[in-house]
Design an enzyme around this catalytic site. Structure first.
Site, PDB file in Angstrom:
ATOM      1  N   CYS A  43     -27.940 -30.447  39.654  1.00  0.00           N
ATOM      2  CA  CYS A  43     -27.790 -30.538  41.209  1.00  0.00           C
ATOM      3  C   CYS A  43     -28.160 -29.271  41.797  1.00  0.00           C
ATOM      4  O   CYS A  43     -28.845 -28.922  42.915  1.00  0.00           O
ATOM      5  CB  CYS A  43     -26.323 -30.875  41.430  1.00  0.00           C
ATOM      6  N   CYS A  48     -30.136 -31.476  44.007  1.00  0.00           N
ATOM      7  CA  CYS A  48     -29.339 -31.545  45.313  1.00  0.00           C
ATOM      8  C   CYS A  48     -29.489 -30.424  46.114  1.00  0.00           C
ATOM      9  O   CYS A  48     -30.192 -30.417  47.377  1.00  0.00           O
ATOM     10  CB  CYS A  48     -28.006 -32.045  45.336  1.00  0.00           C
ATOM     11  N   LYS A  51     -33.485 -29.003  46.603  1.00  0.00           N
ATOM     12  CA  LYS A  51     -33.920 -30.330  47.587  1.00  0.00           C
ATOM     13  C   LYS A  51     -33.614 -30.416  49.148  1.00  0.00           C
ATOM     14  O   LYS A  51     -34.407 -30.240  50.016  1.00  0.00           O
ATOM     15  CB  LYS A  51     -33.620 -31.659  47.087  1.00  0.00           C
ATOM     16  N   TYR A 177     -34.449 -42.635  45.391  1.00  0.00           N
ATOM     17  CA  TYR A 177     -34.097 -41.361  45.975  1.00  0.00           C
ATOM     18  C   TYR A 177     -34.754 -40.357  46.109  1.00  0.00           C
ATOM     19  O   TYR A 177     -35.494 -39.650  47.321  1.00  0.00           O
ATOM     20  CB  TYR A 177     -32.638 -40.840  45.391  1.00  0.00           C
ATOM     21  N   GLU A 181     -37.192 -38.799  49.321  1.00  0.00           N
ATOM     22  CA  GLU A 181     -36.736 -37.293  49.759  1.00  0.00           C
ATOM     23  C   GLU A 181     -38.136 -36.622  49.886  1.00  0.00           C
ATOM     24  O   GLU A 181     -38.165 -35.851  50.670  1.00  0.00           O
ATOM     25  CB  GLU A 181     -35.664 -36.933  48.938  1.00  0.00           C
ATOM     26  N   HIS A 434     -17.880 -39.446  72.557  1.00  0.00           N
ATOM     27  CA  HIS A 434     -18.988 -39.618  73.259  1.00  0.00           C
ATOM     28  C   HIS A 434     -19.389 -38.602  73.737  1.00  0.00           C
ATOM     29  O   HIS A 434     -18.787 -37.453  74.349  1.00  0.00           O
ATOM     30  CB  HIS A 434     -18.565 -40.629  74.792  1.00  0.00           C
ATOM     31  N   GLU A 439     -20.214 -42.715  67.231  1.00  0.00           N
ATOM     32  CA  GLU A 439     -19.256 -43.920  68.171  1.00  0.00           C
ATOM     33  C   GLU A 439     -19.577 -45.573  67.955  1.00  0.00           C
ATOM     34  O   GLU A 439     -18.889 -46.248  68.358  1.00  0.00           O
ATOM     35  CB  GLU A 439     -19.127 -43.398  69.638  1.00  0.00           C
TER      36      GLU A 439
HETATM   37  P1  NDP Z   1     -34.137 -44.214  41.125  1.00  0.00           P
HETATM   38  O1  NDP Z   1     -33.715 -44.824  39.991  1.00  0.00           O
HETATM   39  O2  NDP Z   1     -33.465 -43.723  42.392  1.00  0.00           O
HETATM   40  O3  NDP Z   1     -35.685 -44.790  41.501  1.00  0.00           O
HETATM   41  C1  NDP Z   1     -36.638 -45.003  40.836  1.00  0.00           C
HETATM   42  C2  NDP Z   1     -37.790 -45.505  41.287  1.00  0.00           C
HETATM   43  O4  NDP Z   1     -38.872 -45.514  40.561  1.00  0.00           O
HETATM   44  C3  NDP Z   1     -37.620 -47.125  41.805  1.00  0.00           C
HETATM   45  O5  NDP Z   1     -38.219 -47.278  43.153  1.00  0.00           O
HETATM   46  C4  NDP Z   1     -38.215 -47.806  40.761  1.00  0.00           C
HETATM   47  O6  NDP Z   1     -38.964 -49.039  41.153  1.00  0.00           O
HETATM   48  C5  NDP Z   1     -39.456 -46.967  40.206  1.00  0.00           C
HETATM   49  N1  NDP Z   1     -39.733 -46.930  39.089  1.00  0.00           N
HETATM   50  C6  NDP Z   1     -39.005 -47.212  37.816  1.00  0.00           C
HETATM   51  N2  NDP Z   1     -39.937 -47.171  36.753  1.00  0.00           N
HETATM   52  C7  NDP Z   1     -41.206 -47.435  37.188  1.00  0.00           C
HETATM   53  C8  NDP Z   1     -42.638 -47.559  36.600  1.00  0.00           C
HETATM   54  N3  NDP Z   1     -42.596 -47.388  35.416  1.00  0.00           N
HETATM   55  N4  NDP Z   1     -43.690 -47.595  37.463  1.00  0.00           N
HETATM   56  C9  NDP Z   1     -43.551 -47.289  38.691  1.00  0.00           C
HETATM   57  N5  NDP Z   1     -42.440 -47.450  39.504  1.00  0.00           N
HETATM   58  C10 NDP Z   1     -41.151 -47.032  38.473  1.00  0.00           C
HETATM   59  O7  NDP Z   1     -34.788 -42.794  40.584  1.00  0.00           O
HETATM   60  P2  NDP Z   1     -35.001 -41.359  41.047  1.00  0.00           P
HETATM   61  O8  NDP Z   1     -35.929 -40.800  40.156  1.00  0.00           O
HETATM   62  O9  NDP Z   1     -35.437 -41.580  42.542  1.00  0.00           O
HETATM   63  O10 NDP Z   1     -33.611 -40.601  40.991  1.00  0.00           O
HETATM   64  C11 NDP Z   1     -32.636 -40.727  39.984  1.00  0.00           C
HETATM   65  C12 NDP Z   1     -31.500 -40.719  40.236  1.00  0.00           C
HETATM   66  O11 NDP Z   1     -30.876 -39.233  40.612  1.00  0.00           O
HETATM   67  C13 NDP Z   1     -30.795 -41.600  41.304  1.00  0.00           C
HETATM   68  O12 NDP Z   1     -30.656 -42.767  40.870  1.00  0.00           O
HETATM   69  C14 NDP Z   1     -29.649 -41.169  41.978  1.00  0.00           C
HETATM   70  O13 NDP Z   1     -28.552 -41.400  41.279  1.00  0.00           O
HETATM   71  C15 NDP Z   1     -29.796 -39.413  41.693  1.00  0.00           C
HETATM   72  N6  NDP Z   1     -30.320 -38.996  42.922  1.00  0.00           N
HETATM   73  C16 NDP Z   1     -29.439 -38.815  43.963  1.00  0.00           C
HETATM   74  C17 NDP Z   1     -29.616 -38.110  45.045  1.00  0.00           C
HETATM   75  C18 NDP Z   1     -28.960 -38.122  46.401  1.00  0.00           C
HETATM   76  O14 NDP Z   1     -27.724 -38.390  46.068  1.00  0.00           O
HETATM   77  N7  NDP Z   1     -29.421 -37.749  47.346  1.00  0.00           N
HETATM   78  C19 NDP Z   1     -30.937 -37.602  45.295  1.00  0.00           C
HETATM   79  C20 NDP Z   1     -31.876 -37.579  44.207  1.00  0.00           C
HETATM   80  C21 NDP Z   1     -31.515 -38.237  43.130  1.00  0.00           C
HETATM   81  P3  NDP Z   1     -37.795 -50.321  41.174  1.00  0.00           P
HETATM   82  O15 NDP Z   1     -37.060 -50.147  42.735  1.00  0.00           O
HETATM   83  O16 NDP Z   1     -38.969 -51.462  41.322  1.00  0.00           O
HETATM   84  O17 NDP Z   1     -36.897 -50.498  40.203  1.00  0.00           O
END
Ligand code: NDP
Length: 458
Positions: A43, A48, A51, A177, A181, A434, A439
């Site tokens: 983080c 976090c 980022k 996510y 981002e 407001h 709201e």
């Molecule tokens: P996520 O699990 O959120 O998303 C992974 C993405 O990658 C999905 O769109 C998935 O597609 C795609 N994917 C997975 N495998 C493949 C593949 N082999 N080829 C192509 N696409 C693929 O992971 P992130 O890496 O974005 O983030 C990890 C975690 O970190 C999050 O789940 C979250 O918990 C945490 N995080 C939280 C944040 C916040 O609170 N603001 C910010 C950043 C991270 P599909 O949808 O089709 O499965």
């Protein structure tokens, strides 16, 4: 005298590990903390915090554009990527210092090195074995990148935060996510962004109206979303990285970033050898008290792959320390945990999506879409979307969802209301502030007409 060197050894000084160790130390435990990288963990060092600083930094581009509609002349505004990264690094150094100091202040021993369990009470670090009554595994997760020809050319979010130069053309793979981002950061700063998703939608797990609205808004800002696409190979050429799709299309980019999920960091630290059970994804399996299959070994945070969010890890760490070092048993309630995506515009939600709610409730839906007041003058074509999912039988608000400026700040407040079991009638009886966007959440009067529930796909 305890037969162990320490009451608690924590492996991993990220959000969960630090909170647990600080509290345990405060309650009188003798604590050692082992960290092989930087204090603060994902983080603070690789997630976090940096980022969000980059999101803020990049968002100025939009502020400058919008200011013109309010009478400002903004000429000569230019961005220096290197200066932003240097400023961010300075802040991370400051934060790391704070994390180390907070642990020392409670008497914890800090050990820089890689910890490896050798039995239920022993950890080896820097060639030395140390023992503890309890061991807390808080080693987090790491980006997972699938295997394919050319994988060696890609970066993850770790490197994206430290690029020496902003890539003019970037391909980002993933629709979660991290992908959205970073797409926002690079796009706002002027890079051409191609976002590659393997399905038809971004942000799996979020409400379908959120997913569709965000995609529309991102496309309006110039991000190109390639749906139902997989990458076959990447080659380095004189013109840049040649990214080949499975259907034959090619994109040339200066940088390819993968954000395809994260895996628990459990390999090579002696967990199975110590008898700790891992699930199929390699995450430590724990009970509600964060205890693993070994009585003296516990785990919190992303390494357990429950809800992978910093505040969840912090609360798990806190509750572990309260339970075992302050005789105050506490277990985290995982319902109604809000989350936000710092895309541009941002997304935030708490509670059930429409599709989740429909599996067990009859629902009433309230949706509002509007142009934010600021953009009546800025002229920006950006719409805000807000949605409430309400249980027809009890009138309880089951879910609040928003895409639009300040969504994370607004939803945080509504998360308290949902925790309290607020009803739609109570939302309605709340007087708004407001003029705000927020709201709208207390003035949505007419439910959307019933539609075919099958259409509300997950
Ligand atoms: P996520 O699990 O959120 O998303 C992974 C993405 O990658 C999905 O769109 C998935 O597609 C795609 N994917 C997975 N495998 C493949 C593949 N082999 N080829 C192509 N696409 C693929 O992971 P992130 O890496 O974005 O983030 C990890 C975690 O970190 C999050 O789940 C979250 O918990 C945490 N995080 C939280 C944040 C916040 O609170 N603001 C910010 C950043 C991270 P599909 O949808 O089709 O499965």
């Amino acid at each position: 005298m305890s037969k162990y060197d320490y009451d608690l050894i924590t492996i991993g000084a990220g959000s969960g590990g630090v909170r647990a160790s600080r509290l345990a130390g405060k309650y009188g435990a003798k604590v050692a903390v082992i960290e092989e990288s930087r204090y603060g963990g994902t983080c603070v060092m690789r997630g976090c915090v940096p980022k969000k600083l980059l999101v803020m930094g990049s968002h100025f581009a939009q502020h400058f554009e919008d200011a013109v509609g309010f009478g400002w002349s903004v000429q000569g505004a230019a961005h220096d990527w290197g200066a932003m990264i240097a400023a961010k690094d300075k802040e991370l150094e400051r934060l790391e210092g704070i994390y180390r100091r907070m642990l020392r202040d409670v008497g914890a021993t800090l050990m820089d090195g890689r910890g490896k369990l050798t039995d239920a009470h022993t950890v080896e670090v820097n060639g030395k074995a140390i023992t503890a009554d309890k061991i807390l595994v808080a080693v987090g997760g790491w980006p997972a990148i699938p295997d394919f020809p050319g994988k060696e050319h890609v970066i993850s979010s770790n490197e994206a935060l430290d690029l020496p130069k902003r890539p003019q053309r970037i391909v980002i793979v993933g629709g979660g996510y991290i992908a959205v981002e970073f797409a926002g950061i690079f796009n706002a700063l002027g890079s051409e962004v191609d976002l590659i998703i393997r399905s038809g939608h971004l942000l799996r797990g979020f409400d379908q109206d959120v997913r569709a609205t965000l995609a529309e808004e991102l496309e309006k800002t110039g991000i190109k979303i390639h749906r139902d696409c997989l990458i076959r190979s990447i080659e380095k050429t004189a013109a840049g990285y040649s990214v080949m799709f499975d259907l034959g299309e090619e994109i040339i980019a200066d940088c390819v970033m993968y954000a395809t999920g994260r895996m628990p960091n459990t390999s090579g630290i002696g967990l199975p050898e110590a008898g700790v059970k891992l699930n199929k994804k390699g995450a430590v399996q724990v009970d509600e008290w964060n205890r693993s299959s070994v009585e003296s070994i516990f785990a919190v945070g992303d390494v357990t792959d429950r809800i992978n969010l910093t505040p969840v890890a912090i609360n798990e760490g806190r509750m572990f320390a309260e339970t075992f070092f302050n005789k105050n048993p506490m277990a985290l309630d995982y319902t109604n945990i809000a989350s936000a995506v710092f895309s541009q515009p941002p997304v935030a939600a708490v509670g059930l999506t429409e599709a989740e709610a429909r599996t067990s409730h009859k629902v009433r839906l309230f949706i509002s879409r509007f142009r934010p007041m600021k953009h009546t003058l800025s002229g920006r074509d950006e719409r805000t979307m807000m949605k409430l999912v309400v249980d027809k039988a009890t009138d309880r608000v089951l879910g609040c969802h928003m895409v639009g400026e300040d969504a994370p700040e607004i939803i945080q407040g509504l998360a308290v209301a949902l925790k309290c079991g607020a009803t739609k009638a109570q939302f309605d009886s709340t007087v708004g502030i407001h003029p705000t966007a927020a709201e709208e959440f207390v003035t949505m009067r007419d439910p959307v007409p019933e539609k075919d529930p099958a259409a509300a796909e997950q």
